[in-house]
Write a protein that holds these residues in place. Structure first.
Motif, PDB file in Angstrom:
ATOM      1  N   ILE A   1       9.829 -68.841 -62.736  1.00  0.00           N
ATOM      2  CA  ILE A   1       9.271 -67.741 -63.517  1.00  0.00           C
ATOM      3  C   ILE A   1       9.354 -66.462 -62.701  1.00  0.00           C
ATOM      4  CG2 ILE A   1       7.217 -66.889 -64.712  1.00  0.00           C
ATOM      5  CD1 ILE A   1       6.351 -69.868 -64.923  1.00  0.00           C
ATOM      6  N   ALA A   2       9.891 -65.440 -63.331  1.00  0.00           N
ATOM      7  CA  ALA A   2       9.975 -64.113 -62.695  1.00  0.00           C
ATOM      8  C   ALA A   2       8.872 -63.247 -63.269  1.00  0.00           C
ATOM      9  CB  ALA A   2      11.334 -63.487 -62.992  1.00  0.00           C
ATOM     10  N   SER A   3       8.233 -62.486 -62.409  1.00  0.00           N
ATOM     11  CA  SER A   3       7.197 -61.581 -62.889  1.00  0.00           C
ATOM     12  C   SER A   3       6.780 -60.615 -61.792  1.00  0.00           C
ATOM     13  CB  SER A   3       5.972 -62.367 -63.348  1.00  0.00           C
ATOM     14  OG  SER A   3       5.025 -61.492 -63.918  1.00  0.00           O
TER      15      SER A   3
ATOM     16  N   THR B   1       9.538 -66.466 -58.596  1.00  0.00           N
ATOM     17  CA  THR B   1      10.578 -65.916 -57.728  1.00  0.00           C
ATOM     18  C   THR B   1       9.978 -65.115 -56.576  1.00  0.00           C
ATOM     19  OG1 THR B   1      10.803 -64.019 -59.198  1.00  0.00           O
ATOM     20  CG2 THR B   1      12.326 -65.845 -59.524  1.00  0.00           C
ATOM     21  N   VAL B   2       8.886 -64.411 -56.871  1.00  0.00           N
ATOM     22  CA  VAL B   2       8.195 -63.615 -55.858  1.00  0.00           C
ATOM     23  C   VAL B   2       6.798 -63.316 -56.398  1.00  0.00           C
ATOM     24  CG1 VAL B   2       9.000 -61.393 -56.726  1.00  0.00           C
ATOM     25  CG2 VAL B   2       8.414 -61.607 -54.320  1.00  0.00           C
ATOM     26  N   GLY B   3       5.844 -63.173 -55.510  1.00  0.00           N
ATOM     27  CA  GLY B   3       4.484 -62.828 -55.915  1.00  0.00           C
ATOM     28  C   GLY B   3       3.812 -62.012 -54.832  1.00  0.00           C
ATOM     29  N   ALA B   4       2.854 -61.205 -55.213  1.00  0.00           N
ATOM     30  CA  ALA B   4       2.174 -60.336 -54.245  1.00  0.00           C
ATOM     31  C   ALA B   4       1.456 -61.147 -53.177  1.00  0.00           C
ATOM     32  CB  ALA B   4       1.193 -59.417 -54.966  1.00  0.00           C
TER      33      ALA B   4
ATOM     34  N   CYS C   1      20.332 -60.463 -62.274  1.00  0.00           N
ATOM     35  CA  CYS C   1      19.067 -60.906 -61.680  1.00  0.00           C
ATOM     36  C   CYS C   1      18.714 -62.315 -62.159  1.00  0.00           C
ATOM     37  CB  CYS C   1      17.959 -59.915 -62.022  1.00  0.00           C
ATOM     38  SG  CYS C   1      16.351 -60.355 -61.347  1.00  0.00           S
ATOM     39  N   VAL C   2      18.836 -62.552 -63.462  1.00  0.00           N
ATOM     40  CA  VAL C   2      18.540 -63.879 -64.022  1.00  0.00           C
ATOM     41  C   VAL C   2      19.449 -64.923 -63.392  1.00  0.00           C
ATOM     42  CG1 VAL C   2      18.688 -65.270 -66.136  1.00  0.00           C
ATOM     43  CG2 VAL C   2      17.568 -63.032 -66.189  1.00  0.00           C
ATOM     44  N   ARG C   3      20.714 -64.605 -63.266  1.00  0.00           N
ATOM     45  CA  ARG C   3      21.680 -65.543 -62.687  1.00  0.00           C
ATOM     46  C   ARG C   3      21.424 -65.760 -61.192  1.00  0.00           C
ATOM     47  NH1 ARG C   3      25.940 -62.971 -64.078  1.00  0.00           N
ATOM     48  NH2 ARG C   3      26.232 -61.891 -62.102  1.00  0.00           N
ATOM     49  N   ASP C   4      21.281 -64.666 -60.429  1.00  0.00           N
ATOM     50  CA  ASP C   4      21.097 -64.775 -58.980  1.00  0.00           C
ATOM     51  C   ASP C   4      19.830 -65.538 -58.605  1.00  0.00           C
ATOM     52  OD1 ASP C   4      23.377 -63.242 -58.717  1.00  0.00           O
ATOM     53  OD2 ASP C   4      22.336 -61.449 -57.967  1.00  0.00           O
ATOM     54  N   GLN C   5      18.752 -65.280 -59.330  1.00  0.00           N
ATOM     55  CA  GLN C   5      17.471 -65.887 -58.977  1.00  0.00           C
ATOM     56  C   GLN C   5      17.171 -67.146 -59.791  1.00  0.00           C
ATOM     57  OE1 GLN C   5      14.194 -63.257 -58.219  1.00  0.00           O
ATOM     58  NE2 GLN C   5      15.547 -61.532 -57.830  1.00  0.00           N
ATOM     59  N   GLN C   6      18.103 -67.547 -60.635  1.00  0.00           N
ATOM     60  CA  GLN C   6      17.965 -68.755 -61.455  1.00  0.00           C
ATOM     61  C   GLN C   6      16.649 -68.746 -62.226  1.00  0.00           C
ATOM     62  OE1 GLN C   6      18.501 -71.872 -58.587  1.00  0.00           O
ATOM     63  NE2 GLN C   6      20.673 -71.448 -58.354  1.00  0.00           N
ATOM     64  N   ILE C   7      16.425 -67.647 -62.931  1.00  0.00           N
ATOM     65  CA  ILE C   7      15.176 -67.440 -63.671  1.00  0.00           C
ATOM     66  C   ILE C   7      15.239 -68.167 -65.006  1.00  0.00           C
ATOM     67  CG2 ILE C   7      13.752 -65.694 -64.826  1.00  0.00           C
ATOM     68  CD1 ILE C   7      14.802 -63.704 -62.659  1.00  0.00           C
ATOM     69  N   ASP C   8      14.192 -68.922 -65.290  1.00  0.00           N
ATOM     70  CA  ASP C   8      14.072 -69.604 -66.578  1.00  0.00           C
ATOM     71  C   ASP C   8      13.209 -68.802 -67.549  1.00  0.00           C
ATOM     72  OD1 ASP C   8      15.518 -72.092 -65.900  1.00  0.00           O
ATOM     73  OD2 ASP C   8      13.880 -72.334 -64.470  1.00  0.00           O
ATOM     74  N   PHE C   9      12.114 -68.234 -67.031  1.00  0.00           N
ATOM     75  CA  PHE C   9      11.187 -67.465 -67.861  1.00  0.00           C
ATOM     76  C   PHE C   9      10.825 -66.177 -67.145  1.00  0.00           C
ATOM     77  CE2 PHE C   9      10.531 -71.895 -68.996  1.00  0.00           C
ATOM     78  CZ  PHE C   9      10.697 -71.839 -70.364  1.00  0.00           C
ATOM     79  N   TRP C  10      10.487 -65.163 -67.946  1.00  0.00           N
ATOM     80  CA  TRP C  10      10.099 -63.864 -67.395  1.00  0.00           C
ATOM     81  C   TRP C  10       8.750 -63.500 -68.010  1.00  0.00           C
ATOM     82  CZ3 TRP C  10      14.536 -60.603 -65.528  1.00  0.00           C
ATOM     83  CH2 TRP C  10      14.093 -59.503 -64.797  1.00  0.00           C
ATOM     84  N   LEU C  11       7.742 -63.386 -67.181  1.00  0.00           N
ATOM     85  CA  LEU C  11       6.399 -63.025 -67.623  1.00  0.00           C
ATOM     86  C   LEU C  11       6.239 -61.515 -67.496  1.00  0.00           C
ATOM     87  CD1 LEU C  11       3.406 -63.684 -68.367  1.00  0.00           C
ATOM     88  CD2 LEU C  11       3.001 -63.903 -65.904  1.00  0.00           C
TER      89      LEU C  11
END
Length: 136
Positions: A4-6, A23-26, A62-72
């Protein structure tokens, strides 16, 4: 597992309560060691640039590079105030002070007008997009 990207502060809770990877979080973006922090920062910057980009190819990469399934997305993510309130965006801006991360007066970001078919969940605060359905 799903990734999940957010940029939302809510993303910090996802690994614990949903058992999903972000993918990343604070919470994990604290610069303790350069070998750990630099790749994390680059993922965060790519995510921020994609979220606020008006170029579909930037989002797709970005979706491809980070293999993102969902975006919050926070519903307020595209307001000017959001960039000041998002903890992760504030942290990322410290590393690129001359770059505008967040809503600007330029072209409308692609993710601000997502296709209805890509929305898998929404409520008063959040929208969750299926990255595989982001077709324009």
């Amino acid at each position: 597992t799903s990734r999940i990207a957010s940029l939302s502060d809510e993303a910090n809770n996802l690994p614990t309560f949903c058992r999903r990877s972000v993918t990343v979080g604070a919470e994990c973006a604290v610069p303790f060691h350069p070998a750990f922090y630099l790749p994390l920062r680059e993922r965060g910057l790519q995510l921020a640039r994609a979220q606020y980009s008006s170029d579909r190819d930037v989002v797709r990469k970005c979706v491809r590079d980070q293999q993102i399934d969902f975006w919050l997305l926070d519903r307020k993510a595209f307001s000017r105030k959001y960039a000041r309130s998002s903890r992760l965006l504030r942290q990322l801006r410290l590393s690129v002070p001359r770059e505008v991360l967040g809503a600007s007066s330029g072209a409308e970001p692609v993710l601000a007008r997502t296709p209805a078919g890509s929305i898998v969940y929404q409520d008063a605060k959040f929208i969750v997009l299926d990255a595989g359905r982001l077709t324009w």
